[in-house]
Design a protein around this motif. Structure first.
Motif, short mmCIF file in Angstrom:
data_model
loop_
_atom_site.label_atom_id
_atom_site.label_comp_id
_atom_site.label_asym_id
_atom_site.label_seq_id
_atom_site.Cartn_x
_atom_site.Cartn_y
_atom_site.Cartn_z
N VAL A 1 -2.41 10.77 8.24
CA VAL A 1 -1.63 9.75 9.00
C VAL A 1 -0.03 9.93 8.16
N TYR A 2 -0.11 9.53 6.89
CA TYR A 2 1.10 9.47 6.09
C TYR A 2 1.69 10.82 5.33
N GLY A 3 0.85 11.92 5.49
CA GLY A 3 1.26 13.19 4.54
C GLY A 3 1.02 13.00 2.97
N SER B 1 1.95 5.20 18.62
CA SER B 1 0.74 6.46 19.02
C SER B 1 -0.51 6.01 18.32
N ARG B 2 -0.57 4.54 17.53
CA ARG B 2 -1.68 4.46 16.82
C ARG B 2 -2.57 3.10 17.39
N GLU B 3 -3.41 2.60 16.51
CA GLU B 3 -3.99 1.54 17.17
C GLU B 3 -3.17 0.27 17.55
N PHE C 1 -2.66 -2.79 17.65
CA PHE C 1 -2.37 -4.03 16.86
C PHE C 1 -0.84 -3.43 15.96
N ARG C 2 -1.06 -2.16 16.14
CA ARG C 2 0.16 -1.51 15.27
C ARG C 2 1.43 -1.62 16.43
N HIS C 3 1.34 -1.73 17.66
CA HIS C 3 2.34 -1.52 18.64
C HIS C 3 3.51 -2.47 18.38
N ILE D 1 14.19 -0.80 4.64
CA ILE D 1 12.92 -1.43 4.48
C ILE D 1 11.85 -0.70 5.28
N ASN D 2 10.47 -0.69 4.78
CA ASN D 2 9.37 -0.20 5.50
C ASN D 2 8.57 -1.05 5.04
N PRO D 3 8.41 -2.41 6.04
CA PRO D 3 7.58 -3.46 5.86
C PRO D 3 5.97 -3.24 5.69
N ALA D 4 5.51 -1.94 6.00
CA ALA D 4 4.27 -1.54 6.32
C ALA D 4 3.51 -2.70 6.95
N ALA D 5 2.32 -3.17 6.54
CA ALA D 5 1.19 -3.70 7.33
C ALA D 5 2.10 -5.16 7.64
N TYR D 6 2.81 -5.64 6.85
CA TYR D 6 3.62 -6.96 7.38
C TYR D 6 4.46 -6.80 8.66
N THR D 7 5.00 -5.58 8.93
CA THR D 7 5.50 -5.38 10.09
C THR D 7 4.90 -5.97 11.41
N HIS D 8 3.58 -5.94 11.22
CA HIS D 8 2.78 -6.52 12.56
C HIS D 8 2.34 -7.89 12.31
N THR D 9 2.48 -8.58 11.26
CA THR D 9 1.98 -9.90 10.80
C THR D 9 3.23 -10.90 10.45
N ASN E 1 0.84 -1.24 0.01
CA ASN E 1 0.01 0.06 0.08
C ASN E 1 0.81 1.44 0.09
N LEU E 2 2.17 1.13 0.18
CA LEU E 2 3.00 2.47 0.02
C LEU E 2 2.98 3.04 -1.22
N ASN E 3 2.67 2.06 -2.34
CA ASN E 3 2.46 2.87 -3.75
C ASN E 3 1.35 3.94 -3.63
N ALA F 1 -1.81 10.08 -1.74
CA ALA F 1 -3.52 10.07 -1.47
C ALA F 1 -3.89 9.02 -0.47
N ARG F 2 -3.18 7.95 0.26
CA ARG F 2 -3.66 7.18 1.25
C ARG F 2 -3.58 7.98 2.35
N GLU F 3 -4.86 8.09 3.23
CA GLU F 3 -4.60 8.71 4.51
C GLU F 3 -3.87 9.58 5.03
N VAL G 1 11.99 1.40 8.66
CA VAL G 1 11.46 2.65 8.77
C VAL G 1 9.83 2.71 8.84
N HIS G 2 9.30 3.58 9.44
CA HIS G 2 7.68 3.82 9.27
C HIS G 2 7.82 5.15 9.40
N LEU G 3 6.71 5.75 8.29
CA LEU G 3 6.41 7.17 8.17
C LEU G 3 5.76 7.76 9.61
N SER G 4 4.86 6.74 10.12
CA SER G 4 3.92 7.00 11.00
C SER G 4 4.80 6.79 12.54
N ASN G 5 4.16 7.13 13.61
CA ASN G 5 4.69 6.60 14.93
C ASN G 5 3.54 5.29 15.25
C1 DQA Z 1 3.63 2.06 8.12
C2 DQA Z 1 2.80 1.85 9.26
C3 DQA Z 1 2.09 0.40 9.42
O1 DQA Z 1 1.34 0.14 10.55
C4 DQA Z 1 0.90 0.36 8.21
O2 DQA Z 1 0.39 -0.77 8.01
C5 DQA Z 1 1.63 1.03 6.82
C6 DQA Z 1 2.54 1.80 6.90
C7 DQA Z 1 4.07 3.54 8.33
O3 DQA Z 1 5.27 3.69 7.52
O4 DQA Z 1 3.80 4.31 9.14
O5 DQA Z 1 1.22 0.48 5.87
O6 DQA Z 1 4.72 1.00 7.87
#
Ligand code: DQA
Length: 148
Positions: free
Chosen positions: A22-24, A107-109, A111-113, A74-82, A11-13, A17-19, A100-104
């Protein structure tokens, strides 16, 4: 010239436009151009990949050493958590890996902690928006020995 692999997860593609709250509003293309400029200054070669598929990301990490990469950002995005598979690939690859992650994520849901990647990464940078990538690349370059 040293080669660094940059991997953007699912989803980083859609960045820009995406949220945006949260992501700028910075697009992935812009982030990639900024990273390329930073790499050029540091005289390293950057190869940048984005994938929405866990197995593809595992393959990229798994082949990184054979493909002569010195480190991975690497920003593993959602795979970070799973993804135990991405975590195992990070351990197996034997390279310096900076997460790396864009968001903190803390400080979010809830399941992302939990990041499955942080305990096996050399370091993690998060919460600074697109700048997390610049800081992450800089930290990675510092960790890689024998750079000019
Ligand atoms: C993210 C944070 C993840 O929780 C989320 O699933 C993302 C982006 C970030 O860069 O902040 O897709 O990795």
């Amino acid at each position: 010239m040293k080669k660094i692999l940059v991997i953007h997860g699912p989803n980083l593609n859609l960045l820009g436009a995406r949220e945006p709250q949260v992501y700028g509003r910075v697009t992935l293309d812009k982030i990639n151009r900024m990273l390329k400029a930073q790499a050029k200054k540091a005289k390293v070669n950057l190869v940048i990949k984005q994938s929405n598929h866990e197995g593809r990301i595992v393959d990229l990490i798994g082949r990184a050493k054979i493909n002569n990469f010195s480190g991975i950002l690497i920003n593993p995005a959602a795979y970070t958590h799973t993804s135990v598979a991405v975590r195992d690939a990070v351990v197996a690859c034997g390279l310096i890996v900076v997460e790396v992650h864009l968001s903190n994520i803390y400080s979010r849901e809830e399941f992302r902690h939990k990041s499955l990647i942080s305990p096996v990464a050399s370091g993690t940078i998060l919460g600074f928006g697109a700048k997390s990538y610049a800081l992450g690349l800089s930290a990675l370059l510092d960790l890689i020995p024998h750079l000019p």
